[in-house]
Design a protein around this motif. Structure first.
Motif, PDB file in Angstrom:
ATOM      1  N   HIS B 187       0.813  -1.215   0.000  1.00  0.00           N
ATOM      2  CA  HIS B 187       0.000   0.000   0.000  1.00  0.00           C
ATOM      3  C   HIS B 187       0.848   1.269   0.000  1.00  0.00           C
ATOM      4  O   HIS B 187       0.334   2.348  -0.252  1.00  0.00           O
ATOM      5  N   CYS B 188       2.125   1.131   0.335  1.00  0.00           N
ATOM      6  CA  CYS B 188       3.036   2.296   0.330  1.00  0.00           C
ATOM      7  C   CYS B 188       3.854   2.357  -0.949  1.00  0.00           C
ATOM      8  O   CYS B 188       4.709   3.235  -1.075  1.00  0.00           O
ATOM      9  N   ARG B 189       3.653   1.439  -1.886  1.00  0.00           N
ATOM     10  CA  ARG B 189       4.436   1.468  -3.131  1.00  0.00           C
ATOM     11  C   ARG B 189       4.254   2.815  -3.817  1.00  0.00           C
ATOM     12  O   ARG B 189       3.153   3.331  -3.940  1.00  0.00           O
ATOM     13  N   ARG B 190       5.366   3.381  -4.273  1.00  0.00           N
ATOM     14  CA  ARG B 190       5.347   4.743  -4.816  1.00  0.00           C
ATOM     15  C   ARG B 190       4.340   4.913  -5.943  1.00  0.00           C
ATOM     16  O   ARG B 190       3.565   5.878  -5.965  1.00  0.00           O
ATOM     17  N   GLU B 191       4.324   3.973  -6.886  1.00  0.00           N
ATOM     18  CA  GLU B 191       3.400   4.074  -8.024  1.00  0.00           C
ATOM     19  C   GLU B 191       1.970   4.248  -7.518  1.00  0.00           C
ATOM     20  O   GLU B 191       1.217   5.085  -8.010  1.00  0.00           O
ATOM     21  N   ARG B 192       1.623   3.410  -6.522  1.00  0.00           N
ATOM     22  CA  ARG B 192       0.281   3.419  -5.946  1.00  0.00           C
ATOM     23  C   ARG B 192      -0.034   4.752  -5.254  1.00  0.00           C
ATOM     24  O   ARG B 192      -1.078   5.355  -5.465  1.00  0.00           O
ATOM     25  N   VAL B 193       0.913   5.214  -4.422  1.00  0.00           N
ATOM     26  CA  VAL B 193       0.684   6.433  -3.659  1.00  0.00           C
ATOM     27  C   VAL B 193       0.663   7.659  -4.576  1.00  0.00           C
ATOM     28  O   VAL B 193      -0.172   8.551  -4.421  1.00  0.00           O
ATOM     29  N   ALA B 194       1.565   7.672  -5.546  1.00  0.00           N
ATOM     30  CA  ALA B 194       1.646   8.829  -6.450  1.00  0.00           C
ATOM     31  C   ALA B 194       0.339   8.975  -7.224  1.00  0.00           C
ATOM     32  O   ALA B 194      -0.188  10.085  -7.364  1.00  0.00           O
ATOM     33  N   ILE B 195      -0.206   7.850  -7.685  1.00  0.00           N
ATOM     34  CA  ILE B 195      -1.490   7.891  -8.397  1.00  0.00           C
ATOM     35  C   ILE B 195      -2.574   8.463  -7.487  1.00  0.00           C
ATOM     36  O   ILE B 195      -3.371   9.304  -7.895  1.00  0.00           O
ATOM     37  N   ARG B 196      -2.558   8.014  -6.231  1.00  0.00           N
ATOM     38  CA  ARG B 196      -3.550   8.479  -5.259  1.00  0.00           C
ATOM     39  C   ARG B 196      -3.433  10.001  -5.071  1.00  0.00           C
ATOM     40  O   ARG B 196      -4.417  10.717  -5.139  1.00  0.00           O
ATOM     41  N   TYR B 197      -2.209  10.478  -4.856  1.00  0.00           N
ATOM     42  CA  TYR B 197      -1.996  11.918  -4.666  1.00  0.00           C
ATOM     43  C   TYR B 197      -2.413  12.702  -5.904  1.00  0.00           C
ATOM     44  O   TYR B 197      -3.036  13.744  -5.803  1.00  0.00           O
ATOM     45  N   LYS B 198      -2.007  12.179  -7.051  1.00  0.00           N
ATOM     46  CA  LYS B 198      -2.313  12.917  -8.280  1.00  0.00           C
ATOM     47  C   LYS B 198      -3.815  13.038  -8.488  1.00  0.00           C
ATOM     48  O   LYS B 198      -4.314  14.100  -8.840  1.00  0.00           O
ATOM     49  N   LYS B 199      -4.530  11.940  -8.222  1.00  0.00           N
ATOM     50  CA  LYS B 199      -5.985  11.977  -8.344  1.00  0.00           C
ATOM     51  C   LYS B 199      -6.575  12.973  -7.375  1.00  0.00           C
ATOM     52  O   LYS B 199      -7.453  13.770  -7.707  1.00  0.00           O
ATOM     53  N   MET B 200      -6.050  12.927  -6.145  1.00  0.00           N
ATOM     54  CA  MET B 200      -6.547  13.768  -5.074  1.00  0.00           C
ATOM     55  C   MET B 200      -6.401  15.250  -5.421  1.00  0.00           C
ATOM     56  O   MET B 200      -7.283  16.056  -5.181  1.00  0.00           O
ATOM     57  N   LEU B 201      -5.253  15.572  -5.979  1.00  0.00           N
ATOM     58  CA  LEU B 201      -4.970  16.973  -6.281  1.00  0.00           C
ATOM     59  C   LEU B 201      -5.408  17.359  -7.680  1.00  0.00           C
ATOM     60  O   LEU B 201      -5.294  18.506  -8.079  1.00  0.00           O
ATOM     61  N   GLU B 202      -5.867  16.335  -8.422  1.00  0.00           N
ATOM     62  CA  GLU B 202      -6.283  16.569  -9.808  1.00  0.00           C
ATOM     63  C   GLU B 202      -5.206  17.280 -10.614  1.00  0.00           C
ATOM     64  O   GLU B 202      -5.474  18.228 -11.349  1.00  0.00           O
ATOM     65  N   VAL B 203      -3.972  16.832 -10.413  1.00  0.00           N
ATOM     66  CA  VAL B 203      -2.874  17.347 -11.223  1.00  0.00           C
ATOM     67  C   VAL B 203      -2.517  16.244 -12.216  1.00  0.00           C
ATOM     68  O   VAL B 203      -2.931  15.108 -12.057  1.00  0.00           O
ATOM     69  N   ASP B 204      -1.769  16.587 -13.244  1.00  0.00           N
ATOM     70  CA  ASP B 204      -1.397  15.517 -14.170  1.00  0.00           C
ATOM     71  C   ASP B 204       0.118  15.379 -14.275  1.00  0.00           C
ATOM     72  O   ASP B 204       0.859  15.885 -13.454  1.00  0.00           O
TER      73      ASP B 204
END
Lengths: 204, 204
Positions: B187-204
């Motif tokens: 659950h802490c894998r970077r790919e997973r977390v980065a996707i989560r953050y990006k979605k959250m912030l709606e940045v691309d």
């Protein structure tokens, strides 16, 4: 032949709490990896001990070590050098022990180049996930402030790209628990275990 | 949009103790993932409850479900079918919850094809690491027996290749601790977390 230890690198933005998390991890009796003490040219603070908190060096000594290639990574930060002596890291890994580095993001990219197989953990500020909520709920933020905050968050996400894992430092206990889990998991990675078994059984 | 749950697959050679480990994991109050109950055509044993231990089905019912593509994986084992109903798995993952499967190695390869992004954990018998010692220390083993044991160990190592992690079932407690660590780490894998953050912030 001894299996090489694992190089564990904890990094993250300045002020995220890397030092606090590292100290808590090393206060746990079950911690089975070695802490690589950093070298610095800054003056010791009250209570800091040479060879425990840091290796304190003069600017001249530090620059000589840089020239001799004796630093795995180094960075200048607010007018002082900080770095990691490379010999200790290599010797400890060769002896089959895991080594833990707690360093600035600048240094982490230097280490990644030299140890691509290391385990790189990014400690992220909780503000990253709170940011969106704060922006949405507070109607009082200026356009400019929102823009700057969004930019800071984007910069932090980009910094993550070098890392294998991201741990949000929402609470120190919980961050430490997750870092320990990541290290345990890494030792169970199939590639790692299969190599161990194959060596053990001398099969190919 | 809800982030999809993680599909966790625990497998390993027959008799390695998958069921015992799975039961212990699900007896922990902190376990936050859902167990996917298997379907079988074998008769319930004393104390086993339909819909708790297994979904008990007739051979005809099971074969109809196979034809309808309603099984994520299935295998025939000592004259009985065992399988995983696919709808429950998909619905639970889509709802953002992690799903835990405990299945035979035959089934695990079928799941890998359909869910390459799953987390595959191989439970290895402790005999694998003890084997070498036993072979060396006991002088009484026949050449033939040593050969067969070595072959069995090689076969088990080859089976591992499909998996992300290998956990040796030396002690149930310790195996469970390592499996939990692997899930936390995933659950802490970077790919997973980065996707989560990006979605959250709606940045691309």
């Amino acid at each position: 032949m001894v299996e090489k230890g694992l190089l564990i690198v904890l990094s993250g933005p300045s002020g995220v709490g890397k030092g606090t998390v590292r100290k808590q991890i090393f206060s746990q009796p079950e911690t089975a990896f070695e802490y690589s003490i950093s070298m610095t040219t800054r003056k010791p603070r009250e209570g800091e001990v040479d060879g425990v908190d840091y290796f304190f060096k003069s600017r001249e000594e530090f620059e000589t070590l840089i020239e001799q290639g004796k630093l795995l990574e180094y960075a200048e930060f607010v007018g002082n050098y900080y770095g990691t002596p490379v010999d200790y890291v290599r010797e400890t890994l060769d002896a089959g022990k895991d080594v833990f580095l707690e360093i600035e993001v600048q240094g982490a990219s230097q280490v990644r180049e030299k140890f691509p197989e290391g385990l790189f953990i990014f400690l992220a500020p909780p503000s990253l996930s709170e940011l969106k909520n704060r922006i949405v709920t507070r109607g009082t933020e200026s356009e400019d402030l929102i823009g700057r905050r969004m930019q800071a968050a984007k910069d932090e996400i980009e910094l993550m790209d070098l890392y294998d894992y991201v741990v949000e430092n929402d609470q120190v206990d919980s961050a430490c628990r997750r870092i320990n889990a990541i290290i345990v998991a890494e030792h169970c990675r199939r590639e790692r275990v299969a190599i161990r078994y194959k060596k053990m059984l001398e099969v190919d």
